[in-house]
Design an enzyme around this catalytic site. Sequence first.
Site, PDB file in Angstrom:
ATOM      1  CG  ASP A   1     -10.856   2.895   7.348  1.00 35.81           C
ATOM      2  OD1 ASP A   1     -10.061   3.809   6.758  1.00 35.81           O
ATOM      3  OD2 ASP A   1     -11.561   1.929   7.713  1.00 35.81           O
TER       4      ASP A   1
ATOM      5  CG  ASN B   1      -2.306  -1.343   1.068  1.00 40.33           C
ATOM      6  OD1 ASN B   1      -2.784  -1.324   0.366  1.00 40.33           O
ATOM      7  ND2 ASN B   1      -2.208  -1.803   2.315  1.00 40.33           N
TER       8      ASN B   1
ATOM      9  CG  HIS C   1     -10.397  -2.967   7.815  1.00 41.39           C
ATOM     10  ND1 HIS C   1      -9.763  -3.245   8.601  1.00 41.39           N
ATOM     11  CD2 HIS C   1      -9.876  -3.599   6.819  1.00 41.39           C
ATOM     12  CE1 HIS C   1      -8.937  -4.081   8.363  1.00 41.39           C
ATOM     13  NE2 HIS C   1      -8.297  -4.036   7.410  1.00 41.39           N
TER      14      HIS C   1
ATOM     15  CD  GLU D   1     -13.150   0.307   4.274  1.00 43.13           C
ATOM     16  OE1 GLU D   1     -12.776   0.731   2.750  1.00 43.13           O
ATOM     17  OE2 GLU D   1     -13.469  -0.600   4.923  1.00 43.13           O
TER      18      GLU D   1
ATOM     19  CG  HIS E   1      -6.574   1.431   1.196  1.00 50.90           C
ATOM     20  ND1 HIS E   1      -6.010   0.520   0.583  1.00 50.90           N
ATOM     21  CD2 HIS E   1      -7.896   0.898   2.740  1.00 50.90           C
ATOM     22  CE1 HIS E   1      -5.602  -0.238   1.494  1.00 50.90           C
ATOM     23  NE2 HIS E   1      -7.198  -0.038   2.644  1.00 50.90           N
TER      24      HIS E   1
ATOM     25  CE  LYS F   1      -3.847   0.278   4.189  1.00 51.83           C
ATOM     26  NZ  LYS F   1      -4.315   0.489   5.553  1.00 51.83           N
TER      27      LYS F   1
ATOM     28  CB  SER G   1      -8.729  -2.436   1.009  1.00 51.68           C
ATOM     29  OG  SER G   1      -9.769  -3.260   2.051  1.00 51.68           O
TER      30      SER G   1
END
Length: 377
Positions: free
Chosen positions: A196, A34, A121, A167, A199, A227, A171
Amino acid sequence: MTALGRLAASLDDLDARHRRRRLIPQAGLDFASNDYLGLANSDVLRAAAADALARGVPLGSGGSRLLRGNHAEHEALEAEAAAFFGAEAALFVVGGFQANQAIFAALPGPDDLVLYDELVHASTHDGMRAGRAETRSFAHNNPDDARRVLRDWRAQGGTGSIWIAVESLYSMEGDFAPLADFDALAVETDAILVVDEAHATGLYGPGGRRLAHGLKAEVLTLHTCGKGLGVSGGLVCGARVLIDMLVNRGRPFIFATAPAPFTAALVRASIAHLAADDTLVTSARARIDHAHATARAHGISDNALKSQIIPVIIGEDAPTMHIATGLQAQGFDVRGIRPPTVPKGTSRLRISITGNVSNADITALFEALTHHRQAAA
């Protein structure tokens, strides 16, 4: 059967289903991590490390933040992160996993509802399990379904506050949440929107700051530091009252040894670099554009081409791992992802476009992938 025998049998069963996880060394071109901006092994962080050592920044914290583990580097990072991400306050924690655990265990009350996307997640699920609020899921990236679930909860007598958990970038799917729609729902229902940004941090939003930038609802964001920022740890950003409550009630924060002050110094350097120069961000986006064009030319569906994360669905576990192993043998570090991380029947290659590969490397990967998929057909 003894406990050890039972566990060994479970591992044998995972082996038979091609689902046993194993640790393997880093090798080959990085299409698995990541490290989206290539900061983890950069001169930026090497220089920051040398500076931190020269300033005498401690390499360890020695205790929790509420005992003697708090340090000026932690507090400086939190002030700078709050300014960078546009929040009233920030809290630096050991990792993003622990941050989500703390948020959902400590903040929603017993009469509240956590309304969450079905693909959030595992850390969010662990936090909800430890929390006191009722929890209900809605269909992935579907604000209308979220509104329906919320309406049903109210009709059944739910009276507490609403916490909407999404998110900004998922991911395993590599797709973006329709944040404007969830923001509208949060404003309409006086909910707190928990986003979230793990990413997305460093890549998306103004200067890589966040996709939740400019929303009207009360927003709490999570930014992992391991990440796009290239280091480790997690930053929770939001209203001061939310941050103070995590300090007082967030067990994964209270009872954990604090992140090293040295780590905080490195995260400060990453944030300062992004604030001063957006070259890494623009280069990363150009690299992603090249990856999408190349993948499209090799028959990858546009549905998979949303971000730096490109999921190539194979379906069954065995062929997924066979193709991944073949690519690794050719020098491409691509990993297979299987259930329970993803739904049954959707085993996939998760191709990550990192800052550690070139456009030529990306082209070579998709040529090799095409060969392996044709051979497996």
